[in-house]
Design an enzyme around this catalytic site. Structure first.
Site, PDB file in Angstrom:
ATOM      1  N   HIS A 160       0.831  -1.201   0.000  1.00  0.00           N
ATOM      2  CA  HIS A 160       0.000   0.000   0.000  1.00  0.00           C
ATOM      3  C   HIS A 160       0.872   1.261   0.000  1.00  0.00           C
ATOM      4  O   HIS A 160       0.591   2.226  -0.720  1.00  0.00           O
ATOM      5  CB  HIS A 160      -0.920  -0.032   1.222  1.00  0.00           C
ATOM      6  CG  HIS A 160      -1.906   1.073   1.296  1.00  0.00           C
ATOM      7  ND1 HIS A 160      -2.902   1.263   0.365  1.00  0.00           N
ATOM      8  CD2 HIS A 160      -2.057   2.061   2.214  1.00  0.00           C
ATOM      9  CE1 HIS A 160      -3.623   2.309   0.704  1.00  0.00           C
ATOM     10  NE2 HIS A 160      -3.133   2.826   1.819  1.00  0.00           N
ATOM     11  N   GLN A 167       3.933   1.560  -1.164  1.00  0.00           N
ATOM     12  CA  GLN A 167       4.548   1.685  -2.483  1.00  0.00           C
ATOM     13  C   GLN A 167       3.544   2.221  -3.501  1.00  0.00           C
ATOM     14  O   GLN A 167       3.887   3.025  -4.360  1.00  0.00           O
ATOM     15  CB  GLN A 167       5.119   0.340  -2.941  1.00  0.00           C
ATOM     16  CG  GLN A 167       6.368  -0.072  -2.220  1.00  0.00           C
ATOM     17  CD  GLN A 167       7.492   0.931  -2.408  1.00  0.00           C
ATOM     18  OE1 GLN A 167       7.965   1.516  -1.436  1.00  0.00           O
ATOM     19  NE2 GLN A 167       7.922   1.146  -3.613  1.00  0.00           N
ATOM     20  N   ASP A 168       2.311   1.771  -3.380  1.00  0.00           N
ATOM     21  CA  ASP A 168       1.256   2.245  -4.270  1.00  0.00           C
ATOM     22  C   ASP A 168       1.053   3.754  -4.089  1.00  0.00           C
ATOM     23  O   ASP A 168       0.955   4.494  -5.073  1.00  0.00           O
ATOM     24  CB  ASP A 168      -0.032   1.481  -3.978  1.00  0.00           C
ATOM     25  CG  ASP A 168      -1.152   1.826  -4.938  1.00  0.00           C
ATOM     26  OD1 ASP A 168      -0.903   1.886  -6.158  1.00  0.00           O
ATOM     27  OD2 ASP A 168      -2.284   2.033  -4.472  1.00  0.00           O
ATOM     28  N   HIS A 169       1.009   4.198  -2.848  1.00  0.00           N
ATOM     29  CA  HIS A 169       0.861   5.635  -2.567  1.00  0.00           C
ATOM     30  C   HIS A 169       2.029   6.425  -3.141  1.00  0.00           C
ATOM     31  O   HIS A 169       1.844   7.490  -3.742  1.00  0.00           O
ATOM     32  CB  HIS A 169       0.781   5.886  -1.059  1.00  0.00           C
ATOM     33  CG  HIS A 169      -0.605   5.879  -0.532  1.00  0.00           C
ATOM     34  ND1 HIS A 169      -1.393   6.995  -0.503  1.00  0.00           N
ATOM     35  CD2 HIS A 169      -1.353   4.870  -0.020  1.00  0.00           C
ATOM     36  CE1 HIS A 169      -2.570   6.690   0.017  1.00  0.00           C
ATOM     37  NE2 HIS A 169      -2.566   5.398   0.316  1.00  0.00           N
TER      38      HIS A 169
END
Length: 111
Positions: free
Chosen positions: A75, A77-79
């Site tokens: 999550h 890394q996604d942000h």
């Protein structure tokens, strides 16, 4: 516990950078180019902090510390990737809005 704190900081600062980049787009859309650039500069600072945090995590893992792949880390890394993408696009939008403004002024002068 330190890892979870670091991951949550990645999420928080990435989110701030994303919000600042979106704010910059809004300012640029309204012709407030100086404010847009200020928001982008602040987003740059947040992204530099996040990049430093991410680099430290990578260095820890490279030096032998093992991390379990958690959904929280994914999550984060996604942000970060979203913040980077939106920041890059915000810079492009700022340039486009400036150019459009120049074209409109030139069009008005030619009338």
């Amino acid at each position: 516990m330190d890892l979870e704190r670091d991951i949550l900081n990645l999420i928080a600062y990435s989110g701030e950078a994303r919000s600042l980049a979106m704010e910059a787009i809004g300012y640029a859309k309204n012709g407030e180019y100086e404010r847009a650039e200020e928001s982008l500069n602040e987003a740059d600072e947040k992204l530099a902090m996040v990049h430093d945090m991410q680099t430290k995590l990578l260095q820890r893992e490279a030096s032998g510390e093992s991390f379990s792949m958690s959904i929280l880390l994914v999550h984060a890394q996604d942000h970060l990737m979203n913040a980077i993408t939106i920041h890059t696009l915000a810079k492009e939008f700022l340039d486009v809005f400036k150019r459009l403004n120049e074209l409109e002024r030139e069009k008005e002068r030619c009338k």
